[in-house]
Scaffold this motif. Structure first.
Motif, mmCIF file in Angstrom:
data_model
loop_
_atom_site.group_PDB
_atom_site.id
_atom_site.type_symbol
_atom_site.label_atom_id
_atom_site.label_comp_id
_atom_site.label_asym_id
_atom_site.label_seq_id
_atom_site.Cartn_x
_atom_site.Cartn_y
_atom_site.Cartn_z
ATOM 1 N N MET A 1 0.852 -1.187 0.000
ATOM 2 C CA MET A 1 0.000 0.000 0.000
ATOM 3 C C MET A 1 0.891 1.241 0.000
ATOM 4 N N ALA A 2 0.732 2.110 -0.980
ATOM 5 C CA ALA A 2 1.499 3.350 -1.064
ATOM 6 C C ALA A 2 0.764 4.442 -0.298
ATOM 7 N N VAL A 3 1.358 4.875 0.792
ATOM 8 C CA VAL A 3 0.737 5.913 1.619
ATOM 9 C C VAL A 3 1.342 7.251 1.245
ATOM 10 N N LYS A 4 0.489 8.244 1.045
ATOM 11 C CA LYS A 4 0.926 9.577 0.639
ATOM 12 C C LYS A 4 0.441 10.608 1.659
ATOM 13 N N ILE A 5 1.223 11.652 1.817
ATOM 14 C CA ILE A 5 0.800 12.816 2.598
ATOM 15 C C ILE A 5 0.506 13.886 1.566
ATOM 16 N N ARG A 6 -0.753 14.277 1.451
ATOM 17 C CA ARG A 6 -1.159 15.210 0.407
ATOM 18 C C ARG A 6 -2.265 16.126 0.908
ATOM 19 N N MET A 7 -2.690 17.035 0.032
ATOM 20 C CA MET A 7 -3.729 17.983 0.409
ATOM 21 C C MET A 7 -5.068 17.556 -0.173
ATOM 22 N N ALA A 8 -6.117 17.716 0.630
ATOM 23 C CA ALA A 8 -7.484 17.466 0.179
ATOM 24 C C ALA A 8 -8.191 18.815 0.149
ATOM 25 N N ARG A 9 -8.815 19.151 -0.970
ATOM 26 C CA ARG A 9 -9.433 20.461 -1.142
ATOM 27 C C ARG A 9 -10.833 20.481 -0.567
ATOM 28 N N LEU B 1 0.510 22.652 10.744
ATOM 29 C CA LEU B 1 0.907 21.266 10.537
ATOM 30 C C LEU B 1 1.349 20.649 11.860
ATOM 31 N N ASP B 2 0.980 19.400 12.085
ATOM 32 C CA ASP B 2 1.448 18.643 13.242
ATOM 33 C C ASP B 2 2.704 17.889 12.801
ATOM 34 N N LEU B 3 3.875 18.514 13.028
ATOM 35 C CA LEU B 3 5.127 17.961 12.523
ATOM 36 C C LEU B 3 5.480 16.619 13.164
ATOM 37 N N GLU B 4 5.059 16.399 14.408
ATOM 38 C CA GLU B 4 5.347 15.116 15.059
ATOM 39 C C GLU B 4 4.640 13.973 14.332
ATOM 40 N N LYS B 5 3.365 14.177 14.012
ATOM 41 C CA LYS B 5 2.614 13.146 13.289
ATOM 42 C C LYS B 5 3.183 12.944 11.889
ATOM 43 N N ILE B 6 3.553 14.042 11.228
ATOM 44 C CA ILE B 6 4.107 13.944 9.877
ATOM 45 C C ILE B 6 5.416 13.172 9.894
ATOM 46 N N ASP B 7 6.301 13.481 10.858
ATOM 47 C CA ASP B 7 7.571 12.761 10.956
ATOM 48 C C ASP B 7 7.350 11.277 11.245
ATOM 49 N N GLU B 8 6.343 10.993 12.067
ATOM 50 C CA GLU B 8 6.013 9.600 12.376
ATOM 51 C C GLU B 8 5.586 8.858 11.114
ATOM 52 N N TRP B 9 4.723 9.497 10.290
ATOM 53 C CA TRP B 9 4.257 8.857 9.061
ATOM 54 C C TRP B 9 5.386 8.714 8.045
ATOM 55 N N SER C 1 8.517 8.298 8.763
ATOM 56 C CA SER C 1 9.370 7.199 9.230
ATOM 57 C C SER C 1 8.754 5.837 8.916
ATOM 58 N N LYS C 2 7.421 5.801 8.780
ATOM 59 C CA LYS C 2 6.743 4.549 8.419
ATOM 60 C C LYS C 2 6.733 4.318 6.909
ATOM 61 N N GLY C 3 7.209 5.301 6.139
ATOM 62 C CA GLY C 3 7.308 5.124 4.695
ATOM 63 C C GLY C 3 6.368 5.974 3.872
ATOM 64 N N ALA C 4 5.617 6.873 4.488
ATOM 65 C CA ALA C 4 4.698 7.738 3.727
ATOM 66 C C ALA C 4 5.501 8.752 2.918
ATOM 67 N N GLN C 5 5.029 9.044 1.710
ATOM 68 C CA GLN C 5 5.699 9.983 0.824
ATOM 69 C C GLN C 5 4.909 11.289 0.754
#
Length: 103
Positions: free
Chosen positions: A1-9, A51-59, A61-65
């Motif tokens: 599963m490819a997990v992405k960090i992106r924007m939802a409009r 932005l919640d940088l702690e959550k972003i860094d956690e994701w 580290s799990k492989g989210a792009q």
């Protein structure tokens, strides 16, 4: 599963408001997401970036792009700089009106 960090409009027509979300890459842009990790409002002056940088860094580290746009927003928040403003384009009619008022 490819997990992405992106924007939802979200928001009305010509009044965009974005949520920064962690989502499966196969889901639609505004579709189901795993977790919301931030908000971005380009219409306020200055632009609002939360932005919640702690959550972003956690994701990450799990492989989210992160997408290119989200990566840029993360850099802005980490450096503490303000979001760059786009130059307002002046129409020919407005330019002519300004030139005539100067004379």
């Amino acid at each position: 599963m490819a997990v992405k960090i992106r924007m939802a409009r979200h928001g009305a027509k010509k009044r965009p408001y974005y949520r920064v979300v962690v989502a499966d890459g196969r889901m639609p842009r505004d579709g189901r997401y795993i977790e919301q990790v931030g908000r971005y409002n380009p219409l306020t002056n200055p632009k609002t970036i939360e932005l919640d940088l702690e959550k972003i860094d956690e994701w990450i580290s799990k492989g989210a792009q992160p997408s290119n746009t989200v990566a840029h927003l993360i850099d802005i928040v980490r450096t503490g700089a303000t979001a760059p403003e786009k130059k307002q384009k002046v129409s020919k009619k407005q330019a002519a009106k300004a030139a005539s008022s100067e004379e």
